[in-house]
Design a protein around this motif. Structure first.
Motif, PDB file in Angstrom:
ATOM      1  N   SER A 108     -45.698  21.077 -22.257  1.00 56.67           N
ATOM      2  CA  SER A 108     -46.425  21.836 -23.282  1.00 56.67           C
ATOM      3  C   SER A 108     -45.804  21.663 -24.674  1.00 56.67           C
ATOM      4  N   ARG A 109     -44.803  20.794 -24.777  1.00 56.31           N
ATOM      5  CA  ARG A 109     -44.168  20.577 -26.073  1.00 56.31           C
ATOM      6  C   ARG A 109     -45.119  19.874 -27.035  1.00 56.31           C
ATOM      7  N   PRO A 110     -45.007  20.147 -28.343  1.00 49.11           N
ATOM      8  CA  PRO A 110     -45.792  19.407 -29.331  1.00 49.11           C
ATOM      9  C   PRO A 110     -45.456  17.919 -29.254  1.00 49.11           C
ATOM     10  N   PRO A 111     -46.397  17.059 -29.650  1.00 46.10           N
ATOM     11  CA  PRO A 111     -46.174  15.609 -29.554  1.00 46.10           C
ATOM     12  C   PRO A 111     -44.888  15.130 -30.212  1.00 46.10           C
ATOM     13  N   ALA A 112     -44.549  15.691 -31.374  1.00 47.26           N
ATOM     14  CA  ALA A 112     -43.335  15.252 -32.060  1.00 47.26           C
ATOM     15  C   ALA A 112     -42.093  15.566 -31.230  1.00 47.26           C
ATOM     16  N   GLN A 113     -42.070  16.738 -30.613  1.00 43.71           N
ATOM     17  CA  GLN A 113     -40.942  17.099 -29.759  1.00 43.71           C
ATOM     18  C   GLN A 113     -40.910  16.226 -28.508  1.00 43.71           C
ATOM     19  N   GLU A 114     -42.071  15.891 -27.989  1.00 44.40           N
ATOM     20  CA  GLU A 114     -42.138  15.032 -26.798  1.00 44.40           C
ATOM     21  C   GLU A 114     -41.566  13.651 -27.112  1.00 44.40           C
ATOM     22  N   ARG A 115     -41.950  13.101 -28.251  1.00 46.12           N
ATOM     23  CA  ARG A 115     -41.416  11.791 -28.641  1.00 46.12           C
ATOM     24  C   ARG A 115     -39.907  11.856 -28.840  1.00 46.12           C
ATOM     25  N   ALA A 116     -39.456  12.938 -29.442  1.00 48.32           N
ATOM     26  CA  ALA A 116     -38.015  13.084 -29.665  1.00 48.32           C
ATOM     27  C   ALA A 116     -37.256  13.174 -28.346  1.00 48.32           C
ATOM     28  N   ALA A 117     -37.837  13.866 -27.367  1.00 53.68           N
ATOM     29  CA  ALA A 117     -37.189  13.995 -26.062  1.00 53.68           C
ATOM     30  C   ALA A 117     -37.087  12.639 -25.370  1.00 53.68           C
ATOM     31  N   VAL A 118     -38.157  11.841 -25.461  1.00 51.59           N
ATOM     32  CA  VAL A 118     -38.138  10.507 -24.856  1.00 51.59           C
ATOM     33  C   VAL A 118     -37.099   9.630 -25.530  1.00 51.59           C
ATOM     34  N   GLN A 119     -37.064   9.674 -26.866  1.00 52.04           N
ATOM     35  CA  GLN A 119     -36.097   8.857 -27.592  1.00 52.04           C
ATOM     36  C   GLN A 119     -34.664   9.283 -27.267  1.00 52.04           C
ATOM     37  N   GLU A 120     -34.447  10.580 -27.098  1.00 56.88           N
ATOM     38  CA  GLU A 120     -33.113  11.065 -26.722  1.00 56.88           C
ATOM     39  C   GLU A 120     -32.746  10.576 -25.323  1.00 56.88           C
ATOM     40  N   ASP A 179     -28.046  12.157 -10.233  1.00 56.80           N
ATOM     41  CA  ASP A 179     -28.934  13.220 -10.706  1.00 56.80           C
ATOM     42  C   ASP A 179     -29.180  13.133 -12.208  1.00 56.80           C
ATOM     43  N   ARG A 180     -28.142  12.870 -12.987  1.00 58.71           N
ATOM     44  CA  ARG A 180     -28.386  12.833 -14.433  1.00 58.71           C
ATOM     45  C   ARG A 180     -29.151  11.568 -14.832  1.00 58.71           C
ATOM     46  N   VAL A 181     -28.919  10.461 -14.141  1.00 56.56           N
ATOM     47  CA  VAL A 181     -29.725   9.273 -14.403  1.00 56.56           C
ATOM     48  C   VAL A 181     -31.191   9.557 -14.068  1.00 56.56           C
ATOM     49  N   LEU A 182     -31.416  10.238 -12.953  1.00 56.38           N
ATOM     50  CA  LEU A 182     -32.780  10.611 -12.581  1.00 56.38           C
ATOM     51  C   LEU A 182     -33.404  11.513 -13.634  1.00 56.38           C
ATOM     52  N   ASP A 183     -32.653  12.472 -14.143  1.00 57.23           N
ATOM     53  CA  ASP A 183     -33.190  13.377 -15.160  1.00 57.23           C
ATOM     54  C   ASP A 183     -33.670  12.603 -16.387  1.00 57.23           C
ATOM     55  N   TRP A 184     -32.882  11.648 -16.851  1.00 54.61           N
ATOM     56  CA  TRP A 184     -33.268  10.870 -18.026  1.00 54.61           C
ATOM     57  C   TRP A 184     -34.519  10.041 -17.743  1.00 54.61           C
ATOM     58  N   THR A 185     -34.577   9.406 -16.588  1.00 53.68           N
ATOM     59  CA  THR A 185     -35.753   8.580 -16.289  1.00 53.68           C
ATOM     60  C   THR A 185     -37.001   9.437 -16.128  1.00 53.68           C
ATOM     61  N   GLN A 186     -36.839  10.664 -15.629  1.00 53.70           N
ATOM     62  CA  GLN A 186     -38.000  11.526 -15.451  1.00 53.70           C
ATOM     63  C   GLN A 186     -38.547  12.021 -16.787  1.00 53.70           C
ATOM     64  N   VAL A 187     -37.691  12.181 -17.782  1.00 53.03           N
ATOM     65  CA  VAL A 187     -38.181  12.532 -19.120  1.00 53.03           C
ATOM     66  C   VAL A 187     -39.117  11.436 -19.621  1.00 53.03           C
ATOM     67  N   ILE A 188     -38.727  10.178 -19.399  1.00 52.87           N
ATOM     68  CA  ILE A 188     -39.566   9.055 -19.825  1.00 52.87           C
ATOM     69  C   ILE A 188     -40.835   9.001 -18.990  1.00 52.87           C
ATOM     70  N   ARG A 189     -40.699   9.127 -17.675  1.00 54.50           N
ATOM     71  CA  ARG A 189     -41.851   9.023 -16.765  1.00 54.50           C
ATOM     72  C   ARG A 189     -42.898  10.095 -17.040  1.00 54.50           C
ATOM     73  N   THR A 190     -42.467  11.322 -17.285  1.00 52.69           N
ATOM     74  CA  THR A 190     -43.405  12.446 -17.388  1.00 52.69           C
ATOM     75  C   THR A 190     -43.807  12.748 -18.828  1.00 52.69           C
ATOM     76  N   SER A 191     -43.523  11.835 -19.743  1.00 48.69           N
ATOM     77  CA  SER A 191     -43.896  12.059 -21.135  1.00 48.69           C
ATOM     78  C   SER A 191     -45.378  12.398 -21.264  1.00 48.69           C
ATOM     79  N   GLY A 192     -45.661  13.457 -22.021  1.00 46.49           N
ATOM     80  CA  GLY A 192     -47.044  13.886 -22.219  1.00 46.49           C
ATOM     81  C   GLY A 192     -47.509  14.952 -21.250  1.00 46.49           C
ATOM     82  N   SER A 193     -46.666  15.307 -20.274  1.00 42.59           N
ATOM     83  CA  SER A 193     -47.092  16.279 -19.269  1.00 42.59           C
ATOM     84  C   SER A 193     -46.555  17.682 -19.532  1.00 42.59           C
TER      85      SER A 193
END
Length: 408
Positions: free
Chosen positions: A178-190, A162-176
């Protein structure tokens, strides 16, 4: 980039995400080699089938994103090297060396031996949905099926799925979100960082306690003959994990949606299960999960259709546009499960042809067959216009959710 660049506002819209094929048809007819601006990076897009097939094997279009110009920073971001420096983003002979290590694990005979286990996972997932008469097929079926399969193949403990899935889904759904772009990039990098740390730790644990799984085989390649470096072991594990579930999950969602919106074809397939192998190829051609092949870099000026792509440019080969080229497919925008099988590019072409093609086909055959057999009255649970998709700028074509109803 030239002055006639196609702006992002013409491509990366909600309307394009819902149905990109009319726009791609215009590009294919009028601008088959076209400079394109995007929210992620500027590139050149190749849309005709013959050009796409040639470009996928053109040695002047390099897959090595980690050269002196460090294109990976623009494409993937600063935390990506620990995960994305792998065989997908390399050229021969490095690609050949890296691919050889894992190719045996995905040999058709070995994959076929997994059929009973994959069928069992399919049935378990449907068992959970069947009594309720409604489900989100993406989150309850299309995503967990290939994720479970690839995690078991790699040797990821069930408690960690489940946690591996959560991390991959952050990458997969990037841009979808309502977070600002900078926060979205930070979430993907994390998420990239967490995945890298987890996979490196998993490799260390398996070295202390060897197992008969793909990671165990990769460790052997490091420890016994030096085929892989320690860093390559981790990046190869990530590639197999992400590629082993992402595209299959998106394909299953796209395929089910295509069948639901073409009920005569769905009924044909339900009544004639022997069509499943051919249907999978047609559904992949019709609306594939990878609209543009992973980026290439022009190592010199190259000409396609009389258009010069300059050295150093990022080049995108538009797989889904090529697979709708009327020069190769009669009435290409029509879903026809009886279509005579043609040489589509849904699994790529050349040395980077999909390594997991046998696994993807088997998962799709078992999944679609079971859904049609076990969920009578299957239909969309919301109007088509309300189905939520990945953003148009995503490198993937897929659904965020797929609400359906059926007879409980």
């Amino acid at each position: 980039m030239t002055d006639d660049v196609l702006p992002a506002s013409e491509l990366y819209t909600d309307a394009f995400a819902a149905d990109p094929y009319p726009t791609l048809a215009r590009l294919r007819a009028d601008r088959p080699v076209c400079p394109v601006g995007s929210p992620r990076f500027d590139s050149w897009l190749i849309t005709r089938f013959d050009d796409a097939r040639t470009a996928l094997t053109d040695p002047r279009l390099s897959k090595d994103l980690y050269g002196p110009e460090q294109h990976y920073l623009k494409i993937f971001g600063p935390n990506s090297e620990g995960l994305n420096r792998n065989m997908l983003n390399s050229d021969p002979p490095e690609h050949t060396r890296l691919r050889r290590v894992v190719s045996q694990a995905f040999a058709p005979r070995r994959i076929e031996a997994l059929r009973p286990r994959v069928a069992s996972i399919v049935d378990q997932l449907i068992d959970k949905m069947a009594p309720h008469g409604e489900a989100d097929l993406m989150h309850e079926f299309a995503i967990p099926l290939p994720m479970t399969v690839i995690c078991e193949l790699l040797g990821v403990p069930p408690a960690d799925h489940d946690r591996v899935l959560d991390w991959t889904q952050v990458i997969r759904t990037s841009g979808s979100t309502s977070r600002p772009p900078a926060q979205e990039r930070a979430a993907v990098q994390e998420a990239q960082l967490r995945l890298h740390q987890y996979l490196a730790g998993l490799v260390r644990a398996k070295r202390d306690d060897p197992a008969d799984d793909i990671i165990g085989a990769l460790i052997k390649a490091v420890d016994e003959d030096g085929t892989l470096s320690e860093a390559e072991l981790v990046t190869t594990t990530f590639l197999l994990l992400f590629a082993g579930h992402q595209t299959t999950a998106d394909f299953l969602g796209n395929a089910v949606l295509a069948l639901l919106t073409h009920p005569e074809q769905m009924e044909l397939l339900r009544a004639t299960p022997r069509l499943l192998p051919a249907a999978i190829e047609e559904l992949l051609r019709f609306d594939g999960p990878l609209p543009v092949a992973s980026p290439r870099i022009a190592t010199e000026d190259v000409d396609y259709q009389g258009v010069r792509i300059p050295r150093g440019a990022i080049v995108g080969v538009a797989i889904n546009a090529a697979n709708h080229d009327p020069a190769h497919f009669a009435d290409p925008d029509r879903l026809d499960l009886r279509r005579v099988r043609g040489p589509h590019l849904g699994f790529g072409h050349g040395v980077h042809y999909c390594l997991g093609v046998s696994l993807a086909r088997m998962e799709a055959e078992l999944a679609l067959g079971a859904l049609l057999r076990r969920l009578p009255g299957l239909r969309l649970g919301v109007p088509l216009a309300e189905v939520r998709r990945l953003p148009a700028a995503s490198p993937f074509r897929g659904l965020l959710e797929l609400p359906v109803t059926f007879t409980a």
